[in-house]
Design a protein around this motif. Structure first.
Motif, mmCIF file in Angstrom:
data_model
loop_
_atom_site.group_PDB
_atom_site.id
_atom_site.type_symbol
_atom_site.label_atom_id
_atom_site.label_comp_id
_atom_site.label_asym_id
_atom_site.label_seq_id
_atom_site.Cartn_x
_atom_site.Cartn_y
_atom_site.Cartn_z
ATOM 1 N N VAL A 498 0.917 -1.291 0.067
ATOM 2 C CA VAL A 498 0.128 -0.054 -0.007
ATOM 3 C C VAL A 498 0.713 1.380 -0.046
ATOM 4 O O VAL A 498 1.925 1.350 0.823
ATOM 5 C CB VAL A 498 -1.062 0.147 1.065
ATOM 6 N N THR A 499 0.465 2.199 -0.967
ATOM 7 C CA THR A 499 1.153 3.403 -1.041
ATOM 8 C C THR A 499 0.277 4.636 -1.124
ATOM 9 O O THR A 499 -1.025 4.399 -1.061
ATOM 10 C CB THR A 499 2.246 3.340 -2.094
ATOM 11 N N GLY A 500 0.949 5.632 -1.585
ATOM 12 C CA GLY A 500 0.058 6.884 -1.833
ATOM 13 C C GLY A 500 0.553 7.872 -0.642
ATOM 14 O O GLY A 500 1.077 7.601 0.425
ATOM 15 N N GLN A 501 0.328 9.004 -0.727
ATOM 16 C CA GLN A 501 0.824 10.329 0.250
ATOM 17 C C GLN A 501 0.124 9.927 1.713
ATOM 18 O O GLN A 501 0.792 10.035 2.642
ATOM 19 C CB GLN A 501 0.408 11.702 0.068
ATOM 20 N N THR A 502 -1.227 9.363 1.719
ATOM 21 C CA THR A 502 -1.658 9.248 2.976
ATOM 22 C C THR A 502 -1.048 8.050 3.661
ATOM 23 O O THR A 502 -0.867 8.024 4.760
ATOM 24 C CB THR A 502 -3.284 9.241 2.816
ATOM 25 N N ALA A 503 -0.811 7.138 2.854
ATOM 26 C CA ALA A 503 0.110 5.842 3.498
ATOM 27 C C ALA A 503 1.428 6.190 3.961
ATOM 28 O O ALA A 503 1.873 5.889 5.107
ATOM 29 C CB ALA A 503 0.020 4.706 2.503
ATOM 30 N N VAL A 504 1.950 7.227 3.061
ATOM 31 C CA VAL A 504 3.391 7.471 3.498
ATOM 32 C C VAL A 504 3.287 8.452 4.889
ATOM 33 O O VAL A 504 4.226 8.065 5.738
ATOM 34 C CB VAL A 504 3.919 8.601 2.498
ATOM 35 N N ASP A 505 2.274 9.282 5.112
ATOM 36 C CA ASP A 505 2.112 9.971 6.281
ATOM 37 C C ASP A 505 1.876 9.192 7.366
ATOM 38 O O ASP A 505 2.379 9.462 8.509
ATOM 39 C CB ASP A 505 0.849 11.045 6.106
ATOM 40 N N ILE A 506 1.017 7.984 7.385
ATOM 41 C CA ILE A 506 1.066 7.079 8.134
ATOM 42 C C ILE A 506 2.079 6.221 8.849
ATOM 43 O O ILE A 506 2.351 5.998 9.915
ATOM 44 C CB ILE A 506 -0.354 5.995 7.837
ATOM 45 N N ASP A 507 2.873 6.026 7.787
ATOM 46 C CA ASP A 507 4.232 5.304 8.129
ATOM 47 C C ASP A 507 4.826 6.088 8.684
ATOM 48 O O ASP A 507 5.857 5.499 9.741
ATOM 49 C CB ASP A 507 4.852 4.778 6.906
ATOM 50 N N ILE A 508 5.331 7.236 8.347
ATOM 51 C CA ILE A 508 6.326 8.030 9.014
ATOM 52 C C ILE A 508 5.683 8.377 10.409
ATOM 53 O O ILE A 508 6.456 8.689 11.313
ATOM 54 C CB ILE A 508 6.348 9.438 8.204
#
Length: 716
Positions: A498-508
């Protein structure tokens, strides 16, 4: 250490013009280096090793699209109405103007291409998809797009744009009101403009030298634009504190009858030793940010550590040089007349009364302080972290308006779309790709799915959640889509990423939250070890580390209640309540830890000094408190003013950080350091200063109280 710093103070006082000129030259060189060699800061936050970023790289490599950015210009009819033919004509004109902007590769009119899905089912909201020539638009492109949309609104058409193409609207924040307030507090504390201006002048020279040197370093390294943030906040804060402590010690010794020549070396040897170890504690804590293994946080920590190091050097060298230049004029005229007449120094009123009350009923004050801190810290259990998005910006900004309109017309999830990359053992068929879309579409909180790409053994799926990018449900959805059980239930058992800006923000945010306990544990351990050497005690360092956690909990708890839950939000400009910035706890820990250890050093070293010089344990706590409380209160009020100014003038990013720091300082200085700490030390008695003999032989004696220094005979 005390003898060495005494020599530094004596040299700085004796060669005052050399020292002053040297710092002016260093400041000029740093400013010149910044002007000549600095490069623009990097606005992209890149974190290696996060699953969403690794997947995003794979998507861009296989399916392309990484070299261009895109965003939306949203338009809407008034509430309760639908878009008209006149609106469609206005949108066509707007689309043509957007496509003509330099840096824009193209713009899609949803009325011309209705299959693109740019018109809401209810017919009130639509959006123009704007494709950029580069992944990140230039400031000129952003400004031109803003200009175009500002002239596109009509009486029947509201127009707004997402931050992808216009950036985020930030409010400029000036530190001038905070500095003016600091000067007022110092003037009240010392009574003369000369004494009041000394800590500010030293702090500003140190801050200017340190921060401009950091910017000059961009000639050699790529620096993220968040890196100087902590350096600016902490450099100003500790710069004032460190100089203030030395100035205060020098003035006290002058009032006791010392000559300026005798007083300055002793002030640097005693107060300067406390400054040195307070700074060393903070530098270790900031360097510890590297344990979170996030490049921009490591840069932030090292930049702030450098600013603290410069502030320490300035306070130990420039401050005594300036004090030597001022001579006895650092005292008020009235104080100088009393000193010449041989009159005794008049004690303050508040500090003796307060410490007497605390020592009379230490258990009552201890319990009361713990109850206050506990109540304020309780909301921290509901802490949620995020990186912010268009929906968390103030309602007056175009990006927030665009986010709200999109949510009204298409659902909240359209503001935080996800992408699923499915990797199969062999090239999947169209049927298998369709089965993937159907299966994912049935997952809880998924509003819509669309096949976005099929190439080789990989399938790219676009997913729109039902919930917004800041909602708990979206976080749960990302973790659900990554579960192995979902992949096993699909034909071909693909690997799902899973990726996308929302997923990146969640991972960070998850990475930052997960690293906080380790970071807190490390700085508490380092601080404990260092303060064992400073205080030659076990209970005092343990108490300092644990009470800092109380201050931190209260600061974060109140911030959660106000900025995340919205309690009293209108009073502090909360618009809207949202998860706290993922960096906020880290920044608050770094700054608040530094100031907390400053207050601890400034207050408790005085108590230790009087105990070493044969005062009773109870009497040492009282005398040390009376000598240090006024300075700790002044230092705290200055920082509350500096950060309070950030709450008033800051943008949606700065405001909660400044609020947490201001609240943290109120709690730490007045509830913890000036109430809980003296109550505990009174209860501990002589045990507060106990150190096992075997450990005493191992631990170096840094002599922070200056017992080894030769004290001149006072002129009384």
């Amino acid at each position: 250490m005390a003898r060495w710093l005494e020599a530094v103070g004596a040299f700085s006082a004796r060669r005052r013009w050399w020292v002053i000129v040297a710092w002016v030259v260093l400041l000029a060189a740093a400013v010149g280096g910044m002007a000549a060699f600095s490069k623009p800061l990097d606005s992209n936050i890149t974190v290696k090793g996060l699953p969403s970023i690794t997947t995003l790289d794979s998507v861009q490599k296989t399916f392309g699209g990484g070299d261009r950015g895109s965003g939306r210009v949203v338009f809407a009819a008034p509430k309760g109405e639908k878009l008209t033919d006149a609106d469609a004509a206005a949108v066509a004109t707007l689309t043509a103007k957007l496509a003509a902007v330099h840096g824009v590769a193209g713009a899609v009119d949803p009325f011309d291409q209705p299959k693109a899905g740019g018109l809401s089912p209810a017919g009130r909201v639509g959006y123009i998809t704007v494709t950029l020539e580069t992944a990140s638009p230039s400031a000129g492109t952003q400004s031109s797009i803003r200009s175009v949309i500002s002239h596109a609104e009509t009486a029947h058409l509201e127009v707004a744009a997402t931050s992808d193409i216009v950036g985020q609207t930030g409010a400029s924040s000036s530190q001038l009101p905070g500095i003016v307030l600091a000067l007022i507090v110092l003037l009240v504390t010392f009574g003369t403009i000369l004494a009041a201006g000394m800590p500010l002048l030293s702090a500003l020279i140190g801050l200017g030298t340190g921060v401009t040197a950091i910017y000059a370093a961009t000639s050699f390294i790529t620096l993220n634009d968040v890196a100087p943030t902590l350096a600016l906040l902490l450099g100003l804060a500790v710069g004032i504190d460190y100089s203030l402590f030395i100035v205060s010690r020098h003035r006290r010794q002058l009032l006791e009858g010392m000559t300026p020549k005798d007083s300055l070396p002793l002030a640097v040897g005693t107060a300067g030793t406390a400054v040195f170890f307070a700074a060393l504690t903070v530098i270790i804590a900031l360097a510890g940010l590297a344990v979170e293994n996030l490049g921009f946080l490591t840069q932030m920590g090292l930049a702030a550590a450098f600013a603290v190091f410069v502030a320490m050097l300035v306070s130990l060298t420039l401050t005594p040089a300036l004090l030597s230049l001022a001579g006895p004029r650092i005292l008020t005229r009235r104080a100088r007349r009393r000193l010449a007449a041989g009159e005794a120094r008049r004690p303050g009123r508040f500090a003796p009364g307060w410490i007497a009350a605390v020592q009379k009923r230490p258990v009552l004050f201890l319990v009361a302080a713990l109850v206050v801190v506990g109540v304020l810290a309780a909301p921290v259990m509901g802490l949620r972290l995020g990186l912010g998005n268009d929906g968390t910006q103030p309602s007056a900004t175009t990006e927030r308006q665009a986010s709200d309109l999109l949510a009204d017309g298409f659902g909240a999830g359209v503001n935080g779309p996800l992408e699923i990359l499915a990797s199969y053992p062999a090239a999947p068929t169209q049927t298998e790709a369709g089965a993937l879309a159907q299966k994912v579409g049935r997952v809880t909180d998924v509003a819509a799915t669309q096949l976005a790409g099929l190439k080789g053994d990989q399938v790219l799926l676009a997913v729109v959640p039902k919930s917004g990018p800041s909602d708990d449900a979206t976080v749960t959805l990302v973790h659900t889509l990554r579960e192995a059980s979902l992949a096993r239930s699909l034909p071909g058992s693909p690997k799902l990423e899973v990726t996308g800006q929302t997923a990146v923000d969640i991972d960070i945010s998850d990475r930052l939250a997960g690293a906080l306990p380790l970071y807190l544990g490390l700085i508490a351990a380092f601080a404990f070890v260092l303060m064992v050497a400073v205080f030659r005690s076990l209970l005092v360092p343990l108490k300092a580390a644990l009470t800092f956690l109380l201050s931190l909990g209260a600061a974060l708890g109140v911030t959660v209640a106000v900025f995340q839950w919205g309690w009293l939000g209108g009073l502090f400009g909360v618009d809207p309540p949202a998860p706290l910035l993922a960096f906020l706890p880290t920044i608050v820990i770094g700054v608040l830890f530094g100031l907390s250890m400053d207050y601890e050093m400034f207050l408790v070293t005085g108590m230790r000094e009087h105990f070493v010089h044969h005062e009773t344990a109870r009497g040492a706590v009282s005398t040390g408190f009376q000598q240090g409380a006024k300075i700790v209160a002044a230092a705290a009020l200055i920082m509350i003013g500096v950060f309070g100014n950030g709450v008033i003038e800051g943008d949606s990013t700065i405001r909660p950080i400044a609020f947490a720091l201001a609240i943290g300082i109120v709690i730490d200085a007045f509830v913890v350091r000036m109430t809980l700490v003296p109550a505990l030390l009174t209860l501990f008695g002589r045990a507060a200063w106990w150190l096992p003999k075997w450990l005493g032989r191992i631990v170096p004696n840094v002599d922070v109280e200056g017992a080894a220094l030769q004290r001149p005979t006072l002129n009384r």
